[in-house]
Every structure is written in structure tokens, then in C-alpha cells.
Design an enzyme around this catalytic site. Structure first.
Site, PDB file in Angstrom:
ATOM      1  N   PRO A 144       0.831  -1.212   0.000  1.00  0.00           N
ATOM      2  CG  PRO A 144      -0.911  -1.616   1.495  1.00  0.00           C
ATOM      3  CD  PRO A 144       0.409  -2.169   1.025  1.00  0.00           C
ATOM      4  CB  CYS A 145       1.669   3.290  -2.526  1.00  0.00           C
ATOM      5  SG  CYS A 145       0.224   3.156  -3.620  1.00  0.00           S
TER       6      CYS A 145
END
Length: 538
Positions: free
Chosen positions: A148-149
């Protein structure tokens, strides 16, 4: 389930699997899924259907020993509740919850584990410490994933200390435990932009590179854009290919062009304890100085559509799905391509085509976004809303007085004067700053994970995109079905991953396929070296 190309099947593990975009692309290049891990049960429901053939919404158990939970607040008999629980609040078996995982799940083949990568790493370490030879059983060519970014994204809050920022390190921890030949990490390009703190700069991509180098994996860092691999989307991404030391040593003995050799030698140097990390670099597909890197055999798959005339426009993905389109409207070569490359037999009809309803005010706002895209000045919206000087407003509104974007009944008309434009813009003002319209003749923007991130390009269809249309832009085939809720809101956004988010945040299968092509080339090179070495021994 998948048609593989001719060649060796290579085993891989997928972390942060989401709905399965990375897996879809890799499997089209002869990679065979051994194990997948995903935190969100909502995204996992889509992964299970499309990659394992299991519809978790229609069964009372995980089924066929192919799906396990690391932790849940509900027993396996309450699978419907498991699919909707907050994964950040689940309890392990030790804490009064439930867990289904065992060591055989890690080596069973095509298995999905739902839960935290942190808990998975802890479980794996416990099994290894108990002298269970999982490392031998888990021999794979590749571990891949896109952590996840949101906290790295330039469109987000850019939080250096966000807990999600630790996930690339958990990725490296898993790689250190399983020792694949290569690790593939995908992330937003925002990871390349420095965080500034106390006058100092913190480069997340360098810190992640250090983590892999510390376990003996040489990082090759690449800035790519999905439009260069045939996606109808302007989607810049960060790619890291981390090569195990022995793999890199063999690869350096194969024919290389100057840019490839420079990249591999720099990666090798990074494994030294004396390496100066301020000398670390990444290769950028949009930088002409790095052209040699992307014109060679090893990494050329990231640069197949080199000029704007070769880029795939939004219209190629969406035209046959337009409401005004005739049912016999032919599919574009792009749509035919992704259906051939990634399609499977789970469904013969298109799913996820439901359209959302909008008020006239929202439709008016969408039309304004279309006009701003047409004049090429998207920043005008906030500028006009916040400007009070009449002379400045006159200049700002001048290019808009030639466009039709005011509603009069069911038709559009051009605003009469500056004041009419200003009044409309202030009436339509919203806190959301990333909304924009697609342009028919250009690739779509990267932000597609929330329904109103962007609207359609058609003046007759003033609306957001359907989940299927987002999926088309992301290169998912029409047979790929997205499960769980369509969308969400409020506090649930913190943990729910509905269909729009699954499709919009996925690794595009075409980009994953490009990465798979590159990795295949690397593995073929080292296999040639190994074969030649064996011949010399005999």
C-alpha cells in the site's frame, strides 16, 4: 485456468495481492502462483474468485484448503462476517480469535492467506525456528507485490511516519525468509520524492533499497509509466527488481549493453557495506539519458510504446461501453488484446457495469471539468473560486467564454460573461481537488480508485465511470469479476476495499506482464550460464 506461453513455468509468491492484477499479468508470462497474501478480505474475495475459482460469498467455508485466515474475530462458520470485518481489528487465536493457517498452507500450491504480512512473517519465522524445512519446500523464482502506497503518493497526505510505510520493509523481511531468485516491488512514483524533515531529506526509495541490500538482494530501481507498455492510462510507477547475489553474479557474465552493465554493477556495489547511498540512482523511462537502459533486452519490455502516437487513448478502452454506443459497436484492438492475454472462462458476460446516479449539480461540475481539460488549464477551477480582482478574473475566464458548459434545460450553452462563470464555479466548488475529466484522445489519469476521481469524456454522458470501465483502463479483461461492495464512504474508507478501489489501486496486468517479460529474460540468461557451467564440469 490460464493459457501459458511456451517455455518454462516459474513459481512465484504474491504479497499485497489485492484483487490480483499483478498475478494476472505474471501468469500470462508463464509464472505459476504458489501462494498469495492479502490483508483485505474484500479484495481477497475478488482474488479467490478469479485466481482460485472459489466464490467465498456462496460457500460456508474457505473451501478446498485454498483459502486461510491468519486472524479473525469470527469462526469459519461465519464466513460472511469474516468478509466484512475490519482487518486492523482482528484477534489472533492467542488473543481469543480464530486462525486457520498451518505450515502445509504455505506449500500446498495456489493458496490464498488472508491477513497481515506482519503476522505472516511471524508465523513463518516460528515455523522455521521449529526446524520445519519450509525454506526448501518454498523454493520459488519470484516474490512480487505492491505494498500500500497512500502515504508515499503525491496525491495523498505524504506522511513519513505512516504505519503503511513499514510495509516495504516487511516485504524485504519475507524475501529474506524465503530467498527467491528475484523480488519485484511496485509502488507509486511518489516514493521517489523526498520527505523533508528538520531541514533534511528522507528518500524512501533509497531506504527500501537498503533493506533489500542488507539481506543480499541487489536493487535495480526503475521509474516507468504504464502508458509506455500499452495501457490507456498515464500511470507513473516505481519498480524495483531485487536480484539475489548469485543471480546477479551470473547475469553480469552475459552480454550486456553499456547502460545495462552500469545498472547491474551499481546494484552489485550496493551490496558492499562501504557503499555510499548518495550515489544510488534509478532509471527513468521518460529520461532520454536513460534510453540505452530501456533499449536493451533486459528492460526493454517497459518501453514498447515509445511515442505519443503509440499511446493508447481512453476511447480505445471505453467506446463500446458508452451508453450511446450501438450494441454491435466493435471492440478496439486494445480490448481484444487484454481479453486474449488475460481472459479466462469464469464468465461469458461483462460484469461490474452498473452506473451511478448523479444530481444535476454534479453533472454540471463534470461538464466544467471536461471544459477545463479541453482548454488545458485544470487549475482554473480553484483560481477562479479564490480570486477577487476583476481584472485578473477577466483574464482567467477569457478562454472559457468560447465553451458550452452552462445548462439550459437539457442543452448546453456558452456563458454570457465573466460574472456568470465566476458564480457557477463558486456554486460548484468542492473540497475534492483531484477530480478531472477523461480526454477522449489521450490516456486516462492515474487516480481512479474513488468513483468521482474522474468523469467520462462524453458530453452526452456526464457521469463517473463504472467499475468495468475503470477495469478496462487498468487492462483487466471483461471476464474478470470484482466482488464485495461497489463503493464505501465515511470512516469505513479506512479499512474497506470496495470494487472501485480494488480496480483503481491494482497493479495493471499489462504492467505486470512487462515486468514478467523482463524477469523471464533475466532467468533465461542465468539458466544459460548454469547449463554451460554444467557442461564444462562434465
Amino acid at each position: 485456468m490460464y493459457v501459458h506461453e511456451e517455455g518454462n513455468l516459474r513459481q512465484f509468491i504474491e504479497l499485497f495481492a489485492g484483487c490480483g492484477g499483478m498475478s494476472l499479468g505474471l501468469q500470462s508470462k508463464n509464472f505459476d502462483l504458489v501462494l498469495a497474501n492479502e490483508l483485505s478480505p474484500m479484495a481477497a474475495e475478488t482474488f479467490a474468485l478469479n485466481h482460485l475459482g472459489i466464490d467465498l460469498s456462496k460457500t460456508t467455508s474457505a473451501g478446498s484448503n485454498k483459502v486461510s485466515w491468519l486472524a479473525s474475530n469470527h469462526s469459519i462458520d461465519n464466513l460472511d462476517k469474516r468478509l466484512r470485518e475490519n482487518p486492523y481489528e482482528t484477534r489472533t487465536a492467542d488473543a481469543g480469535g480464530y486462525s486457520d493457517i498451518n505450515d502445509e498452507d504455505l506449500v500446498h500450491g495456489r493458496h490464498l492467506i488472508i491477513g497481515s504480512i506482519v503476522q505472516l512473517n511471524e508465523f513463518l519465522e516460528q515455523e522455521l525456528n521449529a526446524n520445519i524445512p519450509l525454506k526448501d519446500k518454498l523454493t520459488v523464482d519470484l516474490v512480487s507485490g505492491g505494498p500500500p502506497c497512500q502515504s508515499f503518493s503525491m496525491a495523498g497526505l505524504r506522511q513519513k511516519d505512516n504505519h503503511r510505510n513499514r510495509l516495504p520493509w516487511e516485504f524485504a523481511r519475507f524475501v529474506g525468509l524465503t530467498r527467491p531468485k528475484i523480488a519485484l516491488l511496485e509502488n507509486v512514483s511518489g516514493i521517489l520524492r523526498a520527505f523533508k524533515e528538520g531541514g533534511n531529506e528522507f528518500h524512501a526509495w533509497i531506504e527500501v533499497s537498503k533493506a533489500f541490500a542488507s539481506i543480499g538482494y541487489a536493487p535495480i530501481c526503475i521509474h516507468v509509466n504504464a502508458k509506455y507498455v500499452g495501457l490507456p492510462q498515464n500511470r507513473p510507477r516505481f519498480i524495483m527488481l531485487a536480484l539475489r547475489r548469485d543471480v546477479l553474479d551470473k547475469l553480469l557474465r552475459t552480454p550486456l549493453n553499456d547502460a545495462e552493465k552500469e545498472a547491474l554493477e551499481l546494484a552489485l556495489e550496493s551490496l558492499s557495506s562501504s557503499f555510499r547511498w548518495d550515489q544510488m540512482k534509478y532509471w527513468d523511462v521518460s529520461n532520454s539519458a536513460d534510453a540505452g537502459f530501456f533499449l536493451g533486452d533486459l528492460f526493454g519490455s517497459f518501453f514498447t510504446h515509445r511515442t505519443s502516437t503509440e499511446w493508447v487513448p481512453s476511447q480505445s478502452a471505453l467506446q463500446d461501453l458508452e451508453i450511446s454506443s450501438k450494441s454491435e459497436s466493435p471492440q478496439s484492438s486494445y480490448v481484444q488484446k487484454i481479453n486474449i492475454l488475460f481472459g479466462h472462462k469464469l464468465s461469458s458476460t461483462k460484469t461490474n457495469t452498473q452506473l451511478r446516479k448523479h444530481t444535476n449539480k454534479v453533472k454540471q461540475r463534470f461538464r466544467v471539468y471536461q471544459v477545463l481539460e479541453n482548454v488545458g488549464i485544470r487549475s482554473l477551477f480553484s483560481a477562479i473560486c479564490n480570486e477577487n480582482d476583476p481584472q485578473v478574473l477577466k483574464i482567467l475566464t477569457a478562454p472559457l467564454l468560447k465553451e458550452e458548459f452552462l445548462f439550459e434545460g437539457n442543452s448546453l450553452r456558452t456563458p454570457r460573461d465573466m460574472n456568470e462563470v465566476v458564480d457557477l464555479f463558486k456554486k460548484l466548488k468542492t473540497k475534492k481537488h483531484t477530480q478531472r475529466a477523461l480526454v477522449r484522445s489521450a490516456p486516462a489519469p492515474a487516480a481512479l480508485s474513488i468513483p468521482d476521481d474522474c468523469c467520462h469524456y462524453s458530453e452526452t454522458e456526464l457521469r463517473t465511470l463504472s467499475v468495468r470501465e475503470v477495469a478496462r483502463l487498468q487492462s483487466f479483461p471483461d471476464s474478470f469479476e470484482f466482488k464485495s461492495k461497489v463503493t464505501t464512504g465515511g470512516m469505513n474508507r479506512k479499512f474497506e476495499v470496495p470494487q472501485y478501489t480494488q480496480a483503481g489501486n491494482a497493479v495493471p496486468p499489462l504492467l505486470a506482464r512487462a515486468a514478467g517479460t523482463s524477469i523471464n529474460t533475466i532467468l533465461e540468461r542465468i539458466e544459460t550460464i548454469e547449463t554451460e557451467s554444467l557442461k564444462r564440469r562434465w
